[in-house]
Scaffold this motif. Structure first.
Motif, short mmCIF file in Angstrom:
data_model
loop_
_atom_site.label_atom_id
_atom_site.label_comp_id
_atom_site.label_asym_id
_atom_site.label_seq_id
_atom_site.Cartn_x
_atom_site.Cartn_y
_atom_site.Cartn_z
N LYS A 269 1.02 -1.14 0.15
CA LYS A 269 -0.45 -0.04 -0.34
C LYS A 269 0.83 1.13 -0.11
O LYS A 269 0.03 2.16 -0.43
N ALA A 270 2.23 1.62 0.51
CA ALA A 270 2.69 2.72 0.85
C ALA A 270 3.48 2.32 -0.58
O ALA A 270 3.32 3.71 -1.05
N VAL A 271 3.30 1.79 -1.65
CA VAL A 271 3.59 2.11 -2.98
C VAL A 271 2.85 2.56 -3.76
O VAL A 271 2.71 3.77 -4.80
N TRP A 272 1.45 2.02 -3.92
CA TRP A 272 0.56 2.43 -4.69
C TRP A 272 -0.63 3.69 -4.33
O TRP A 272 -1.12 3.91 -5.18
N ASP A 273 -0.35 3.76 -2.62
CA ASP A 273 -1.19 4.69 -2.32
C ASP A 273 -0.43 6.26 -2.54
O ASP A 273 -0.85 7.49 -2.35
N PHE A 274 0.61 5.96 -3.28
CA PHE A 274 1.62 7.47 -2.99
C PHE A 274 1.72 8.26 -3.66
O PHE A 274 1.09 9.67 -3.82
N PRO A 275 0.62 8.03 -4.94
CA PRO A 275 0.72 8.99 -6.11
C PRO A 275 -0.13 9.90 -6.13
O PRO A 275 -1.18 9.65 -5.10
N ASP A 276 -0.28 11.24 -6.04
CA ASP A 276 -1.61 12.17 -5.94
C ASP A 276 -2.83 11.07 -6.34
O ASP A 276 -4.20 11.26 -6.20
N TYR A 277 -2.74 11.12 -7.59
CA TYR A 277 -3.92 10.35 -8.78
C TYR A 277 -4.12 8.68 -8.52
O TYR A 277 -4.55 8.38 -9.03
N GLY A 278 -3.50 8.49 -7.91
CA GLY A 278 -3.02 6.51 -7.01
C GLY A 278 -2.50 5.74 -8.21
O GLY A 278 -1.68 6.61 -8.87
N THR A 279 -2.92 5.08 -8.36
CA THR A 279 -2.02 3.42 -9.53
C THR A 279 -3.26 2.59 -9.98
O THR A 279 -4.14 2.13 -9.04
N PHE A 280 -2.98 2.52 -11.07
CA PHE A 280 -3.96 1.27 -11.56
C PHE A 280 -3.11 0.35 -12.37
O PHE A 280 -2.30 0.76 -13.24
N ASN A 281 -4.07 -0.46 -12.96
CA ASN A 281 -2.92 -1.90 -13.80
C ASN A 281 -3.70 -1.79 -14.22
O ASN A 281 -5.02 -1.25 -14.59
N LEU A 282 -3.56 -2.35 -15.97
CA LEU A 282 -3.66 -2.88 -17.36
C LEU A 282 -4.41 -4.56 -16.17
O LEU A 282 -2.58 -5.61 -16.95
N HIS A 283 -5.28 -5.27 -16.66
CA HIS A 283 -5.39 -6.75 -16.59
C HIS A 283 -5.82 -7.49 -17.75
O HIS A 283 -6.94 -6.50 -18.86
N ALA A 284 -5.02 -8.53 -18.58
CA ALA A 284 -5.08 -8.52 -20.00
C ALA A 284 -6.16 -9.54 -19.90
O ALA A 284 -6.87 -11.11 -19.74
N SER A 285 -7.50 -9.38 -19.00
CA SER A 285 -9.12 -9.85 -18.86
C SER A 285 -9.90 -9.00 -18.76
O SER A 285 -9.77 -7.76 -18.51
N LEU A 286 -11.37 -9.70 -19.15
CA LEU A 286 -11.96 -9.25 -18.69
C LEU A 286 -12.62 -9.06 -17.32
O LEU A 286 -13.77 -9.77 -17.01
N LEU A 287 -12.38 -7.92 -16.69
CA LEU A 287 -12.11 -8.68 -14.49
C LEU A 287 -14.06 -8.37 -14.27
O LEU A 287 -14.98 -7.93 -15.08
N PRO A 288 -14.59 -9.56 -13.64
CA PRO A 288 -13.63 -10.45 -12.65
C PRO A 288 -13.18 -11.41 -13.02
O PRO A 288 -12.56 -11.77 -12.23
#
Length: 309
Positions: free
Chosen positions: A87-106
């Motif tokens: 969390k200390a990493v993904w919660d750090f940026p002002d606009y957050g952190t997003f991931n690209l996943h190669a499927s139609l989640l969930p």
């Protein structure tokens, strides 16, 4: 943040767009090949070629790595095919952190979504961007786009299609975040979720008791990497064979499952399965290069008592 070739396609699109990339995070160099020489990730190779600063933390929770992040001061982190972040990493940026996943989640949360979509005979898949949270691939969805899976697609061809589609979606996602037009939605609550676990020696072995279509989907869902494998009994010897390409023909027969024969008309090795024959078209024997079966048979006598198990 990313490591494999799939992430390079997205990094390249970001690099050639108007966005300012302050740094790239990728995996440490690893020994590879017979000489065990250190090899850089595909992302590192690309980043260095374009004079981008590269971080290769061994521990994502380390103070040194997090100090480096603070120094770079990103206002948004984009993750593609990387490790789970603290969390200390993904919660750090002002606009957050997003991931690209190669499927139609969930659907197809996990390490190998492209492979498992093909293995399971899906006709459609896609890519999804979502904000990272404490769990793996469960965050709120920002955007997604779908694509058809062609009958002849294998992992390589579908990978490339999704990489191109994914680059488009990442650019659209970054722009939407920049313009404050994002309305993330919780992932749908679906009772039957299909997983995409890591591929191992155990779950990449061909089960000849399955239907012919399922076996062919399994083979193309693992080709060209990590490759489906099977065991071939030649007299009293068992050889591990990799199978890169196959097709299926429905047929009624009384042959034992796994028994083999030659199809001289289309020059394949045919394996009897419960509802027909799987035509093996491209194989690799131990210590040999992969070969088309028609070329393999030019230098090998195939006997009717050879059997796959």
């Amino acid at each position: 943040m990313g490591t494999p070739e799939f992430a390079v396609g997205i990094l390249d699109r970001l690099q050639t767009s108007s966005f300012n990339i302050v740094g790239v995070v990728t995996a440490p160099d690893k020994p590879a090949g017979r000489g065990k020489q250190l090899k850089s990730s595909a992302v590192k190779t690309y980043a260095l070629h374009h004079d981008l600063e590269v971080l290769q933390p061994t521990n994502l929770k380390s103070e040194d790595f997090q100090d480096d992040l603070k120094r770079l001061d990103p206002n948004l982190i984009v993750v593609v095919a990387f490790r789970m972040l603290p969390k200390a990493v993904w919660d750090f940026p002002d606009y957050g952190t997003f991931n690209l996943h190669a499927s139609l989640l969930p659907q197809y949360r996990g390490a190998a979504p492209i492979n498992w979509a093909i293995i399971n005979g899906e006709k459609k898949t896609g890519v999804t961007t979502f904000f990272i949270d404490e769990e793996i691939d469960t965050g709120k969805i920002i955007d997604s786009k779908s694509i058809s899976i062609a009958e002849k697609d294998n992992v390589e061809t579908l990978h490339d299609k999704l990489m191109t589609l994914g680059a488009d979606v990442v650019i659209e996602t970054v722009k939407a975040i920049e313009q404050a037009k994002v309305e993330p939605q919780a992932q749908a609550n679906i009772s039957e979720l299909k997983a995409a676990p890591k591929l191992t020696k155990e779950n990449t072995k061909i089960d000849w008791k399955q239907s012919g279509n399922a076996i062919v989907d399994f083979i193309r869902g693992l080709s060209p990497f990590p490759v489906a494998w099977t065991e071939l009994t030649i007299e009293d010897e068992i050889k591990k064979i990799k199978v890169y390409k196959a097709s299926f023909e429905i047929s009624d027969h009384q042959k034992e499952i796994g028994s083999t024969g030659l199809n001289t008309e289309i020059k394949t090795i045919d394996v009897a399965v419960k509802n027909g024959y799987v035509h093996l078209e491209e194989l690799q024997f131990p210590g040999k290069k992969k070969m088309e079966v028609k070329a393999l048979l030019n230098g090998m006598e195939w006997k009717s008592d050879y059997r796959f198990c």
